[in-house]
Design a protein around this motif. Structure first.
Motif, mmCIF file in Angstrom:
data_model
loop_
_atom_site.group_PDB
_atom_site.id
_atom_site.type_symbol
_atom_site.label_atom_id
_atom_site.label_comp_id
_atom_site.label_asym_id
_atom_site.label_seq_id
_atom_site.Cartn_x
_atom_site.Cartn_y
_atom_site.Cartn_z
ATOM 1 N N ARG A 167 4.062 7.326 0.237
ATOM 2 C CA ARG A 167 3.522 6.301 -0.666
ATOM 3 C C ARG A 167 2.397 6.877 -1.523
ATOM 4 O O ARG A 167 2.273 6.556 -2.705
ATOM 5 C CB ARG A 167 3.019 5.101 0.142
ATOM 6 C CG ARG A 167 4.135 4.306 0.825
ATOM 7 C CD ARG A 167 3.583 3.058 1.512
ATOM 8 N NE ARG A 167 4.667 2.310 2.129
ATOM 9 C CZ ARG A 167 5.020 2.414 3.401
ATOM 10 N NH1 ARG A 167 4.369 3.256 4.189
ATOM 11 N NH2 ARG A 167 6.011 1.685 3.884
ATOM 12 N N ARG A 170 3.956 8.942 -4.308
ATOM 13 C CA ARG A 170 4.484 8.085 -5.378
ATOM 14 C C ARG A 170 3.349 7.480 -6.199
ATOM 15 O O ARG A 170 3.456 7.367 -7.430
ATOM 16 C CB ARG A 170 5.371 6.989 -4.771
ATOM 17 C CG ARG A 170 6.704 7.505 -4.249
ATOM 18 C CD ARG A 170 7.663 6.376 -3.921
ATOM 19 N NE ARG A 170 7.255 5.648 -2.725
ATOM 20 C CZ ARG A 170 7.668 5.933 -1.494
ATOM 21 N NH1 ARG A 170 8.495 6.962 -1.298
ATOM 22 N NH2 ARG A 170 7.278 5.209 -0.467
ATOM 23 N N GLN A 174 2.652 7.811 -10.203
ATOM 24 C CA GLN A 174 2.464 6.646 -11.064
ATOM 25 C C GLN A 174 1.137 6.717 -11.802
ATOM 26 O O GLN A 174 1.045 6.367 -12.984
ATOM 27 C CB GLN A 174 2.515 5.355 -10.228
ATOM 28 C CG GLN A 174 2.434 4.083 -11.071
ATOM 29 C CD GLN A 174 3.527 4.018 -12.112
ATOM 30 O OE1 GLN A 174 4.707 4.100 -11.774
ATOM 31 N NE2 GLN A 174 3.164 3.880 -13.384
ATOM 32 N N ALA A 302 9.200 12.431 -2.776
ATOM 33 C CA ALA A 302 8.615 11.115 -3.048
ATOM 34 C C ALA A 302 7.924 11.116 -4.403
ATOM 35 O O ALA A 302 8.051 10.160 -5.184
ATOM 36 C CB ALA A 302 7.634 10.742 -1.945
ATOM 37 N N TYR A 303 7.189 12.171 -4.698
ATOM 38 C CA TYR A 303 6.540 12.275 -6.019
ATOM 39 C C TYR A 303 7.591 12.257 -7.126
ATOM 40 O O TYR A 303 7.471 11.525 -8.118
ATOM 41 C CB TYR A 303 5.707 13.552 -6.080
ATOM 42 C CG TYR A 303 4.970 13.722 -7.394
ATOM 43 C CD1 TYR A 303 3.661 13.288 -7.520
ATOM 44 C CD2 TYR A 303 5.588 14.317 -8.493
ATOM 45 C CE1 TYR A 303 2.968 13.434 -8.729
ATOM 46 C CE2 TYR A 303 4.916 14.456 -9.698
ATOM 47 C CZ TYR A 303 3.613 14.016 -9.808
ATOM 48 O OH TYR A 303 2.946 14.163 -11.010
ATOM 49 N N SER A 305 10.469 11.024 -7.142
ATOM 50 C CA SER A 305 11.189 9.758 -7.289
ATOM 51 C C SER A 305 10.554 8.889 -8.357
ATOM 52 O O SER A 305 11.171 7.928 -8.833
ATOM 53 C CB SER A 305 11.223 9.012 -5.956
ATOM 54 O OG SER A 305 9.940 8.499 -5.606
ATOM 55 N N VAL A 306 9.335 9.225 -8.742
ATOM 56 C CA VAL A 306 8.618 8.474 -9.787
ATOM 57 C C VAL A 306 8.490 9.297 -11.066
ATOM 58 O O VAL A 306 8.684 8.788 -12.166
ATOM 59 C CB VAL A 306 7.220 8.055 -9.284
ATOM 60 C CG1 VAL A 306 6.434 7.339 -10.392
ATOM 61 C CG2 VAL A 306 7.340 7.168 -8.045
#
Length: 365
Positions: A167, A170, A174, A302-303, A305-306
């Motif tokens: 999280r 991500r 963002q 995860a990074y 994915s954004v």
């Protein structure tokens, strides 16, 4: 690095850094609660500061927040339950650096990004002033955010909560997207950049110290490999990074969502991918505190994915992460030397161990 009164508790709150200054510099003494926290009535000289932000200092009380490393921080309360955090800066006192930091946080908060928003003073000309100078040091007021920190390892170094790390990755991506192409006032010091920190170290006398014997050549090598992207502006995405995304700077909500990314006091203007360095260092290790490449891959995924890496960025990512670990190792060991610590070796530093492993076995881009 932001402290917490109760790590992993259900009622932690954003609190900033350690308070070193006498209470009389901030407030008029009223009473003491425990040994570390003081309940005070805000002094008259702070009346204008709060009035400019639509608050009456006479109706406010403040609990001093302790347990961190820098800055004086106070949880400000009003009888109706409204709360804020007052930060009296000790580290960031340069006007250009502070203007850049607070403008970035303000932009993020106003865009809906989870971070405590600066409470602006409204000037007669309509300008929103994010900070004032009080007792010779900058001061800013922020909204209060309630949450809990990810559970840390015993001893307080990092966290095994990989989902929280994902999280965080991500959220970092963002944040980078939200601030991309944003012109911020002022600037952050180039000295906060890991590659430049390594360069300054290599240009000094400390590399000759025997403690750095195993680190010298790998530091020179990664510094040389990254030099081309520093000589070609725009080759790799750059902007403002948080530079200290660790469990103590994250608050989670009831559903384990990130409700606040805290404390931009270490933020830097450099390559965006460097923000993954701290995330990997704290969330990317196994129970023995060794780098776990499976966990690291999940954090990087995860990074992405954004925000997807550019081809050039992906190619230099292993070196950026190696340089980040190297810069951290230099800081830690230099501090040990200057503080007179003895009977130490470079491998007593987890950052040095990370750096050596990443130098010998680079991550796959």
């Amino acid at each position: 690095m932001t402290p917490t009164p109760s790590v992993g508790s259900a009622d932690s709150q954003w609190c900033g850094g350690l308070c070193h200054k006498p209470l009389r510099q901030l407030v008029d003494w009223a009473s003491c609660v425990c040994q570390a926290v003081a309940l005070v009535v805000l002094g008259e000289r702070w009346a204008d500061f709060f009035r400019d932000r639509g608050l009456d200092a006479r109706s406010l009380t403040a609990n001093r927040l302790t347990g961190g490393e820098v800055n004086d921080n106070w949880r400000v309360s009003r009888s109706d339950g409204a709360e804020w955090v007052l930060r009296h800066y000790q580290r960031t006192v340069d006007a250009d650096e502070l203007a850049c930091e607070l403008a970035a946080v303000d932009k993020l908060a106003r865009s809906g990004f989870p971070t405590p928003a600066p409470v602006p003073a409204t000037c007669k000309d309509g300008e929103r002033r994010l900070w004032d100078v009080m007792d010779g040091r900058p001061a800013a007021l922020f909204t209060f955010v309630r949450g809990r920190h990810p559970v840390q390892r015993p001893g307080g170094y990092g966290s095994m909560d990989l989902r929280a790390g994902e999280r965080a990755a991500r959220a970092a991506a963002q944040m980078h997207i939200s601030l991309m192409h944003t012109e911020l006032p002022g600037s952050r010091s180039p000295e906060r950049d890991p590659w430049r920190q390594i360069g300054a170290f290599l240009d000094g006398d400390l590399p000759a110290d025997p403690l750095f014997a195993d680190l010298r050549d790998p530091l020179r090598q990664v510094h040389a490999r990254l030099m081309p992207i520093y000589q070609e502006p725009g080759a790799v995405p750059a902007g403002l990074i948080h530079n200290d995304i660790t469990p103590l700077n994250i608050l989670l909500g009831d559903q384990d969502e990130i409700v606040a990314l805290l404390d931009f006091d270490d933020c830097a203007q450099t390559f965006l991918a460097y923000d993954l360095g701290a995330i990997i260092s704290t969330f990317g290790k196994d129970e023995e505190r060794q780098l776990d490449r499976g966990r690291v891959s999940r954090l990087i995924a995860a990074y992405e994915s954004v925000r997807l890496f550019t081809p050039t960025e992906r190619a230099v990512l292993p070196d950026l992460l190696t340089a980040h670990a190297g810069a951290q190792a230099v800081q830690v060991i230099t501090h040990w030397i200057r503080s007179g610590r003895t009977n130490i070796s470079a491998t007593d530093s987890y950052s040095a161990l990370d750096f050596l492993e990443l130098s010998e076995r680079p991550l796959s881009p």
